[in-house]
Each structure stands twice: as C-alpha cells, then as structure tokens.
Design an enzyme around this catalytic site. Structure first.
Site, short mmCIF file in Angstrom:
data_model
loop_
_atom_site.label_atom_id
_atom_site.label_comp_id
_atom_site.label_asym_id
_atom_site.label_seq_id
_atom_site.Cartn_x
_atom_site.Cartn_y
_atom_site.Cartn_z
N ASP A 9 2.35 40.68 10.16
CA ASP A 9 3.52 41.37 9.57
C ASP A 9 3.99 42.64 10.31
O ASP A 9 4.26 43.67 9.67
CB ASP A 9 3.24 41.73 8.10
CG ASP A 9 2.99 40.51 7.22
OD1 ASP A 9 3.03 39.38 7.74
OD2 ASP A 9 2.77 40.68 6.01
N HIS A 53 13.13 38.28 -4.92
CA HIS A 53 11.74 37.82 -5.03
C HIS A 53 11.00 38.51 -6.17
O HIS A 53 11.25 39.69 -6.45
CB HIS A 53 11.02 38.10 -3.69
CG HIS A 53 9.68 37.44 -3.59
ND1 HIS A 53 8.50 38.13 -3.70
CD2 HIS A 53 9.34 36.14 -3.40
CE1 HIS A 53 7.49 37.28 -3.58
NE2 HIS A 53 7.98 36.06 -3.38
N HIS A 82 11.97 44.17 0.34
CA HIS A 82 11.58 44.26 1.75
C HIS A 82 11.51 42.86 2.35
O HIS A 82 11.34 41.88 1.63
CB HIS A 82 10.21 44.96 1.89
CG HIS A 82 9.09 44.16 1.28
ND1 HIS A 82 8.85 44.14 -0.07
CD2 HIS A 82 8.19 43.31 1.83
CE1 HIS A 82 7.84 43.33 -0.32
NE2 HIS A 82 7.43 42.80 0.81
N LYS A 106 5.45 33.56 5.28
CA LYS A 106 4.77 33.52 3.98
C LYS A 106 5.55 34.38 2.99
O LYS A 106 6.33 35.24 3.38
CB LYS A 106 3.34 34.04 4.13
CG LYS A 106 3.28 35.48 4.60
CD LYS A 106 1.88 35.96 4.83
CE LYS A 106 1.84 37.39 5.29
NZ LYS A 106 2.38 38.36 4.31
N CYS A 151 -1.92 42.92 3.50
CA CYS A 151 -1.87 41.61 4.15
C CYS A 151 -3.00 41.39 5.16
O CYS A 151 -3.52 40.28 5.26
CB CYS A 151 -0.49 41.38 4.74
SG CYS A 151 0.74 41.17 3.42
C1 VGL Z 1 2.69 43.59 2.61
C2 VGL Z 1 3.15 44.49 0.56
C3 VGL Z 1 4.13 43.55 0.32
C4 VGL Z 1 1.90 43.65 3.88
C5 VGL Z 1 3.66 42.61 2.40
O1 VGL Z 1 2.34 43.09 4.90
O2 VGL Z 1 0.80 44.25 3.85
N1 VGL Z 1 2.45 44.51 1.68
N2 VGL Z 1 4.38 42.62 1.26
ZN ZN Z 2 6.00 41.31 0.97
#
Ligand code: VGL
Ligand code: ZN
Length: 200
Positions: A9, A53, A82, A106, A151
């Site tokens: 991410d 979402h 986000h 994802k 994540c």
């Molecule tokens: C993430 C919160 C929401 C991450 C993704 O990539 O850690 N955290 N979506």
């Molecule tokens: Zn997220």
C-alpha cells in the site's frame, strides 16, 4: 528457499498530503526501491475501495474518522475516505519502482475491509495471494510498506499462519499508531514469530 518482497500500500493517500496520511509515509519509497534490487519476485498491494466503502466514516451516520463500528465480522475502525478506485490518492507514490510481477488489489468489496493482503477482515475471504505464492514455490516473504500497524501487520500475521517464513523490515515501514496500535502490532508479530528487522 524462494523469496518474495511484498510491498504493501505505498499509495498517495497514505503519504503526506494524502487522505489518510501516515507520518513520514513517503520515507519508505527510497529504501523499498533499494530493497527491490535484491529480490527476484516483487509483489505490490494496492488498497482499492469503491466510493462509499463501508470502512469510510462518511458511510456511517453520526460517525467520525477513527471511531469504530461493529460489523458482522467484528470491530472495524472507520477511516477518512481514502484510496477510492481510480483516484489520484489510490495511485502508487510517483517515486515507487513499479517493476513488480503482481499488483494485488484489495478492499474492493463494499461491505468488507481488507487490511491483510491474504484475507479480508472477516479472516476467511481469501484474496488469492496465498495460491499465487505457493504455485510459484515461494516460501519466504519480506514485507515492507504502509502502514506497519494495519496492512503490513495483518499481512505478516496471516502469512505466518499460512506457514510462510516472514520478515518485516521496519526501516521501510511507517505506522499510523492509533491509540497504541503500533506497540500492539509489533508485540503480536513478535509473538507469532515474525522476524522484525531494524527494531527501534
Ligand atoms: C490501511 C487503513 C485503511 C493500510 C488501509 O494500508 O494500512 N489502513 N486502509
Ligand atoms: Zn483502506
């Protein structure tokens, strides 16, 4: 053993100026690009949410970001909107080397979040990453990226459960650190047998 680097991410919304900015999130880009040179297999994950979402606070009346809500699959932290599919915020940081073999998206199911690259937050719905890695004979994983305590952490724990040997290189990770979530995540990773590099 066959190794893969999994880059979690590293997207604009998790970098300074983004919708869910991780402090110093962009500091992971340079060390990750360097690490990539040492791996034959590189996989990138991309948080990829439809508008509206269920993990967005804006989808829950009266809720603010970073509050929680009970979902059918358990407690879910609510986030600012986000990584909306197709948005600038969902794109990878422009400095990141995108030479990876696979980009795994994802979090695209409206009703369920997915922190881990392996299972969605119900801890049952697979993303397919396990099968991809196994069919390529990969046994050892190094995880880096954003955010350490969400994540990256949940991906590492799932990977250990699935039987992979897992290293998290903390020098190429940054955390959100929501109410002690970083310490909690590091302790859980340590207890599960994740090898933590560059522990501060
Ligand atoms: C993430 C919160 C929401 C991450 C993704 O990539 O850690 N955290 N979506
Ligand atoms: Zn997220």
């Amino acid at each position: 053993m066959t190794q893969a680097l999994i880059v979690i991410d590293v997207q604009n919304d998790f970098c300074p100026g983004g919708a869910l900015a991780v402090p110093e999130g962009d500091a992971v880009v340079a060390p990750i690009n360097t690490l990539m040179e040492g791996f034959e297999t590189v996989i990138l994950t991309q948080d990829w949410h439809p508008a509206g979402h269920s993990s967005f606070a804006s989808s829950h009346q009266g809720k603010a970001p970073f509050e929680t809500v009970e979902m059918r699959y358990g407690t879910q932290v609510l986030w600012p909107d986000h990584c909306v599919q197709g948005s600038k915020g969902a794109e990878f940081h422009s400095g990141l080397n995108l030479q990876g073999d696979l980009i795994l998206r994802k979090g695209f199911r409206p009703a369920i979040d997915s922190y881990s690259g392996f299972f969605e937050n119900d801890q049952k719905t697979p993303t397919g990453l396990e099968g991809y890695l196994r069919s390529r004979g990969i046994t050892d994983l190094t995880l880096v990226g954003l955010a350490t305590d969400f994540c990256v952490g949940f991906s590492a724990l799932d990977a250990v459960k699935l039987g992979f040997a897992v290293t998290v290189d903390l020098s190429a990770c940054r955390a959100i650190d929501l109410e002690g979530s970083l310490d909690k995540s590091l302790a859980a990773m340590r207890a599960a047998g994740v090898q933590l590099l560059a522990t501060v």
